[in-house]
Structures are given as C-alpha cells and as structure tokens.
Enzyme design. Structure first.
Site, short mmCIF file in Angstrom:
data_model
loop_
_atom_site.label_atom_id
_atom_site.label_comp_id
_atom_site.label_asym_id
_atom_site.label_seq_id
_atom_site.Cartn_x
_atom_site.Cartn_y
_atom_site.Cartn_z
N VAL A 95 7.78 -2.45 6.77
CA VAL A 95 7.87 -0.99 6.71
C VAL A 95 8.44 -0.56 5.36
CG1 VAL A 95 8.79 1.09 7.78
CG2 VAL A 95 8.18 -0.89 9.20
N LYS A 96 7.67 0.23 4.65
CA LYS A 96 8.05 0.68 3.31
C LYS A 96 8.77 2.03 3.43
CE LYS A 96 5.71 0.79 -1.21
NZ LYS A 96 4.36 0.82 -1.82
N VAL A 97 10.02 2.05 2.98
CA VAL A 97 10.89 3.22 3.16
C VAL A 97 11.46 3.64 1.80
CG1 VAL A 97 12.94 4.10 4.34
CG2 VAL A 97 11.51 2.37 5.46
N ALA A 104 3.54 -1.21 4.57
CA ALA A 104 2.93 0.04 5.02
C ALA A 104 4.00 1.13 4.93
CB ALA A 104 2.41 -0.09 6.44
N THR A 114 0.84 -1.18 0.00
CA THR A 114 0.00 0.00 0.00
C THR A 114 0.88 1.24 0.00
OG1 THR A 114 -0.07 0.13 2.41
CG2 THR A 114 -1.80 -1.16 1.34
#
Length: 220
Positions: free
Chosen positions: A86-88, A60, A27
C-alpha cells in the site's frame, strides 16, 4: 538491488519480467490514467492483472488524504493480492495510517519522501519501503544522491528495517548511482531500465563479430 518498473503498462511489465530482471512494480493514479484505466473497478482489475504477472511487490497508491480514508483504501488494496504494497503519502495522516497498517501486517510504501527527517518518521512508523524522489530533488538543484546516501547511513546506524526505494528516476545514471551507494531498491520507467542494456561499443563489437563470422562462412 531490487529493480521495480514504475509503470501500469502490462506489456512493458511482461517484457521486463521475461528478461528475468524484474523484482516488482510501482504504480500511481497518473500512470493508471496514462494507460486509459478509469473507474474504481477497472483500476482494481488492473492491479490484479499486474499482481498475477509479477511475483514481487506491487505498490498500489491510496487516493484518500485523510487517515480513515487511507486506512480503508489500504485494507481494500491489500485484499486484492498478497503482494500488494500500500503506497501512502508522507503526511501526518499518512504516517498514522502506515503505523496502523504495519500493526495489521500490511506492507506499505511511504511515498513523496524528500528529506532524511521524513525518512526517519516513515521508518519509525513501520513503512516497508520509503520512496525517495530523486528526479524531483535534482530538479530543484539539490543533489538527490546525497539525500539518498544520508538516509542509507541513518538507517544503517539506527538498524531501521525500512528499505530505501529510489523513485522519480530520470535516466540510467540514476540507477547506477543508486547501486553504487547501496540502495535497497530502485523503481524506474521501463525505458530507463532498458537503456542499461545498451552501449555503443557493444553494438560495434557485435557487428564486428557478425561481420567476421560472415567472412569465415564465405571462405568455407
């Protein structure tokens, strides 16, 4: 190859999950906004709902662009559920945050990767997934599959643990190309995934079978 749905739409996620072909979800803030989800509490609640529906990784994305902010957001997001990734973003601060989160055993997805050099840094920092944006590469006239293949070759040669995640999927052919070159995972809009079901000869064949069956029934 793992198949992730690139969406925040719960109905679409549930539909693909019911088929038994969904391995995870990715997402971003744009996808959340598209579903009318606004405000921190609403977003966190929606992430929790997605994680309850899907057993696999749910990416996310952090909103912060500074190291301390990404770190704080990353820890908060991962606390929602164990399957949160965790999307970084691929930035110097992002790479630093990925390295710190990796030390804390928090899985990460390095996003907005467009080159083998960026992919090398992401893997070196300890990213779990490296999202290569195929559609955007194709949009600027660079054959995306060549970049994806190069990254796969580098990771295999170096023994990198990061998984290549093909993102920004424009059409089913992108998904097929990814499978051909050995991509670890692909994330695509539900519509592109569902298009894999269809072929005109399948529809024609099924209709013929049903027509023949009806003839047999009439003769019985």
């Amino acid at each position: 190859m793992l198949i992730f749905a690139d969406t925040a739409n719960l109905d679409a996620i549930k539909e693909l999950n019911d088929y038994g072909i969904l391995d995870g979800v990715t997402t971003n803030p744009s996808l959340m906004a598209r579903e009318g989800i606004q405000g921190r509490d609403a977003v966190l609640t929606h992430y929790r709902a997605i994680c309850e529906e899907v057993n696999g990784p749910v990416s996310a994305e952090v909103i912060a662009t500074d190291y301390e902010g990404m770190l704080a957001e990353g820890r908060m997001l991962h606390a929602i559920a164990e399957n949160i990734v965790v999307k970084v973003p691929m930035t110097p601060a992002g790479i630093k945050a990925i390295a710190t989160l990796a030390q804390e055993d928090i899985p990460t997805n390095c996003t907005l990767v467009f080159s083998p050099g960026q992919a090398i840094l992401a893997a070196k920092a300890g990213a779990s997934f490296v999202s290569v944006f195929m559609g955007r590469l194709d949009d600027v006239g660079h054959p995306a599959i060549e970049t994806v293949q190069s990254i796969i070759d580098i990771y295999e040669a170096q023994g990198a643990e990061a998984m290549v995640l093909a993102a920004s999927i424009r059409h089913p052919q992108h998904i097929i190309q990814c499978a051909e070159v050995g991509v670890d995972a692909v994330t695509a809009p539900p519509a592109s995934i569902k298009q894999l079901f269809h072929h005109p000869l399948t529809d024609i064949g099924l209709e013929k079978f049903l027509a023949d069956y009806r003839k047999v029934q009439q003769q019985a």
